[in-house]
Design a protein around this motif. Structure first.
Motif, PDB file in Angstrom:
ATOM      1  N   ARG A 153      32.300  29.622 -53.010  1.00  0.00           N
ATOM      2  CA  ARG A 153      31.496  28.547 -53.612  1.00  0.00           C
ATOM      3  C   ARG A 153      30.351  29.119 -54.439  1.00  0.00           C
ATOM      4  N   MET A 175      38.204  22.827 -44.552  1.00  0.00           N
ATOM      5  CA  MET A 175      38.966  21.788 -45.253  1.00  0.00           C
ATOM      6  C   MET A 175      38.090  20.949 -46.178  1.00  0.00           C
ATOM      7  N   SER A 200      48.630  31.194 -48.719  1.00  0.00           N
ATOM      8  CA  SER A 200      49.529  30.517 -47.780  1.00  0.00           C
ATOM      9  C   SER A 200      50.656  31.440 -47.331  1.00  0.00           C
ATOM     10  N   PHE A 247      34.887  21.841 -47.376  1.00  0.00           N
ATOM     11  CA  PHE A 247      34.042  22.571 -48.322  1.00  0.00           C
ATOM     12  C   PHE A 247      34.688  23.856 -48.852  1.00  0.00           C
ATOM     13  N   GLY A 248      35.843  24.211 -48.333  1.00  0.00           N
ATOM     14  CA  GLY A 248      36.477  25.460 -48.762  1.00  0.00           C
ATOM     15  C   GLY A 248      37.018  25.374 -50.169  1.00  0.00           C
ATOM     16  N   ILE A 249      37.063  26.515 -50.823  1.00  0.00           N
ATOM     17  CA  ILE A 249      37.638  26.581 -52.165  1.00  0.00           C
ATOM     18  C   ILE A 249      39.078  27.063 -52.014  1.00  0.00           C
ATOM     19  N   PHE A 250      40.007  26.205 -52.353  1.00  0.00           N
ATOM     20  CA  PHE A 250      41.422  26.545 -52.210  1.00  0.00           C
ATOM     21  C   PHE A 250      42.056  26.926 -53.539  1.00  0.00           C
ATOM     22  N   ASP A 251      41.541  26.329 -54.608  1.00  0.00           N
ATOM     23  CA  ASP A 251      42.274  26.416 -55.869  1.00  0.00           C
ATOM     24  C   ASP A 251      41.997  27.659 -56.690  1.00  0.00           C
TER      25      ASP A 251
END
Lengths: 471, 301
Positions: A198, A455, A6, A457-461
């Motif tokens: 993923r 948003m 971010s 299916f994306g891996i954010f964490d």
């Protein structure tokens, strides 16, 4: 500041906006400053490293033209930097700092951001100036920008000085470039967050615990690692190119549908293009030219030496040696079987010949990547051995998908199949998707689809770093 | 706009998912007399149906695998919002519960309930990296999409099918068909000289909050620990010290901490799949013991 963080997007927004507002002649000052800020954010050692190497090469280049001894020594220093930071750093610097009272972050120093990439650029710059193919750059800030330009500092693309330096005075930021750059950036995010990240947990789990899985599972994992590597690295490249374009720069393409290669030499024309073109220009051609009297053997020796240099650049691990040996063998076989393959291609259907070629090349690349991915040569051989034993177990699907996500088996299956479907759809329409992302007109459907996919299916964490950041 | 609409759809779908305990206990009237709570050990170990036969009371298993105190605290909070306070809360606690290396706060369990002040406070404290994003449209689901998409789809399926009960109706999930998972061997490889458990302040905070929440509702809280496989104890040198600290917390709230130490199952791997988790055979024996313990407790009252 990772490209998918971010804080980076906040930084990018400010840089693109200010760069757009600034007059053309002031932009390179601002971009050099922003790039140094970006590097300094990563760590202060990287900041000093890039300044030190920029100053060194800038001043050497002023005197290097036609001076062989100075040229060889300065190129050697740049090459030694790659060697030291990629291989010897841990043992040598670790030892020096452990016996001295100097307090230094050895680990951070080791991963001086992008050093392997800008050292190659510096070597090519010195070479071009030495052979009088270009004049040395007059402005130190312009040269620093060549080394430190933040979209390419992390993992390239490797730019020749003639490709980058002339752009500095001709940057034009238009609405079309902003749109096209943004669309390319979205494509990179999609590749990285929706596919590469993923696939990452499954690949890591199987490569790290290979003895727990069946042959078919490890085979599929070796395929998936190659795909993960492609989506991770090409995703990064798309982002770098997109950001570069939004700032008015055209960076070099690094990939051109590599999984459609029908020969290994074709594969190397489509994979990590900027690095390969550097190796071809500064290693392969000079060697092959000097040994041209040896005919086919000149190409084989040239290839072997090129891959040897590539191993040094990647980090001199025994696993990288094994990976390089695989490719040197593949390419040598291609050199010696060229006529036979030509004859064969005339006898059988073109499409069939290409399909068989694509299948063989993909498998050969995946096989070599087992060495590229493995922590040790022992682990790599264990994986290969495993691939050929217990090949078809009763419940391979469950066995394979188990490590893909933590949770109930239904969740695992859902995640596995959704990733595979997304991957197949992407590969099937890759050419079309690439074309849309390059479009200079704003494609609402494409942008909405990308954002929705990221948003949902994306891996954010996970905060997974780009694989090629380690080099 | 699209993301806002999608967020509303996920809000709805996740609340319809009967298998999502956080959603289910807010919809269904469970009204158990005995509530079993904690991480994976009670989740896979204590079958309410078997317990009910012995105690003559109604019980429900609120436990969840891989969950820490904060996770358990929010589940108890949801349960108590919609159900009468149970007579007894049997809460599983062990030295591992206090150590951040064991179990986690599963943020995604609570994504659909962002906006509830209690949930927001806990999320902000336990997963601030996530919480800073939740005001952006759909980000509360995007952040852990790998865990949430399936649950949202399942929620829609439950809504369309008119399903009212979860797959495991009383909250208990029978243990996997695993004979022995080799975690002890891996543990010994990693820590040949033993592992010192950590006492984490955040864990303690939510441990206390959970007890306070139950006591505020008039529930009698019992802390318990099921038998630990004896052969693992030499590799946990400060286990007794942490147990002592857990007892101190129990004393602070004037509640009991029961350890089922004397049980014979602790002496053999035959009843375990790992150091703490019993297999189906061991679970039946332990449920039986706990059932009789609760029955005697209730009779004596």
């Amino acid at each position: 500041m990772n490209f998918n963080s971010s804080v980076f997007f906040l930084f990018l927004f400010i840089v693109v906006l200010v760069n757009w507002l600034l007059p053309q002649r002031s932009r390179f000052w601002f971009l050099a400053g922003a790039s140094l800020f970006f590097i300094g954010w990563h760590n202060i050692e990287s900041f000093f490293a890039v300044i030190l190497f920029s100053l060194f090469n800038y001043f050497i280049a002023k005197r290097v033209s036609g001076k062989r001894a100075l040229y060889i020594s300065s190129v050697s220093i740049n090459a030694a930097a790659i060697l030291l930071f990629n291989f010897f750093s841990e043992s040598i610097f670790g030892f020096i700092f452990s016996v001295s009272s100097v307090s230094f972050h050895v680990e951070k120093f080791i991963i001086a951001l992008g050093l392997s990439f800008y050292s190659l650029q510096n070597i090519s710059y010195l070479t071009e100036v030495y052979y009088k193919r270009m004049r040395p750059e007059k402005n130190i800030f312009r040269f620093t920008l060549y080394n430190s330009f933040f979209p390419k500092i992390i993992s390239g693309p490797v730019m020749f000085p003639k490709e980058f330096l002339p752009q500095i005075d001709n940057t034009v930021v238009t609405k079309e470039k902003l749109v096209s750059g943004f669309q390319r950036l979205l494509l990179g995010l999609l590749k990285k967050m929706v596919i590469a990240d993923r696939l990452a947990p499954a690949v890591s789990s199987i490569f790290d615990h290979s003895n727990e899985y069946s042959g078919l599972t490890t085979l599929v994992a070796s395929y998936l690692f190659t795909i993960q590597l492609y989506f991770d690295f090409s995703g990064y490249t798309d982002m770098a190119l997109g950001i570069g374009r939004m700032l008015g720069y055209e960076l070099k393409e690094n990939f051109n549908l590599p999984f459609r290669s029908a020969s290994v030499s074709d594969y190397w024309r489509r994979w990590h293009i900027s690095l390969i073109s550097w190796f071809t220009t500064y290693v392969f051609y000079p060697v092959a030219y000097r040994l041209r009297s040896l005919k086919k053997m000149a190409a084989v020796i040239g290839l072997s030496l090129t891959f040897f240099v590539s191993v040094i650049w990647h980090g001199i691990g025994i696993t990288f040696f094994a990976w390089a040996i695989c490719h040197a063998i593949y390419l040598s076989i291609e050199v010696f079987t060229k006529r036979y393959r030509q004859d064969l291609s005339e006898k059988i259907n073109d499409k069939l010949f290409k399909c068989v070629g694509v299948f063989i090349v993909f498998n050969a690349v995946c096989f070599s990547n087992i060495f590229f991915r493995s922590d040790s040569i022992g682990r790599a051989f264990e994986l290969i051995k495993n691939e050929f034993s217990d090949f078809i177990p009763g419940d391979w699907l469950r066995d394979f998908i188990a490590p893909l996500a933590v949770g109930g088996h239904q969740l695992d299956k859902f995640n596995f199949f959704s990733t595979i479907i997304l991957l197949l759809v992407f590969l099937l329409f890759e050419r079309k998707i690439n074309r849309i992302s390059e479009s200079v007109s704003f494609n609402v459907k494409y942008v909405v689809a990308c954002i929705l996919l990221i948003m949902t299916f994306g891996i954010f964490d996970s905060g997974t770093r780009f694989i090629y950041m380690q080099f | 706009m699209v993301l806002f609409g999608l967020e509303k759809l996920y809000d709805f779908a996740l609340r319809q998912n009967c298998n999502l305990k956080a959603a289910y206990v807010q919809k269904a009237k469970i009204d158990a007399d005995v509530l079993i709570h904690g991480p994976c050990e009670p989740f896979w170990m204590i079958a309410p149906a078997a317990l009910d036969k012995i105690t003559g009371m109604k019980s429900y298993n609120l436990a969840l695998s891989h969950s820490d105190f904060a996770d358990n605290y929010l589940h108890l909070y949801f349960y108590l919002k919609n159900n009468k306070a149970p007579k007894y809360l049997f809460y599983y606690v062990t030295p591992e519960s206090m150590d951040p290396q064991y179990n986690v706060f599963n943020t995604y369990h609570f994504a659909a309930f962002v906006g509830d002040p209690v949930v927001d406070t806990v999320l902000n404290e336990c997963d601030p990296a996530y919480y800073k994003w939740v005001r952006l449209p759909f980000m509360k689901y995007a952040y852990y999409s790998n865990k949430i998409n399936f649950e949202a789809l399942q929620g829609m399926k439950h809504f369309i099918a008119g399903r009212k009960l979860p797959h495991f109706a009383d909250g208990y999930e029978p243990p996997f068909e695993v004979k022995w998972d080799n975690h002890l061997e891996e543990f010994i490889d990693l820590y040949p000289h033993g592992y010192l458990f950590e006492w984490n302040a955040l864990r303690e905070k939510y441990f206390r909050k959970l007890i306070e929440l139950a006591q505020q509702k008039g529930t009698e809280v019992w802390l318990f620990e099921s038998p630990v496989l004896k052969e693992a104890l030499p590799y946990q040198p400060n286990r007794k010290e942490i147990i002592r600290k857990i007892r101190q917390v129990a004393d602070d709230y004037k509640i009991n901490f029961v350890q089922f130490e004397g049980m014979k199952i602790a002496e053999s791997r035959e009843y375990y799949m790992s150091t703490l988790n019993t297999n189906l055979k061991g679970s039946r024996i332990f449920t039986d013991s706990l059932g009789h313990f609760i029955k005697n407790l209730n009779v004596n009252k």
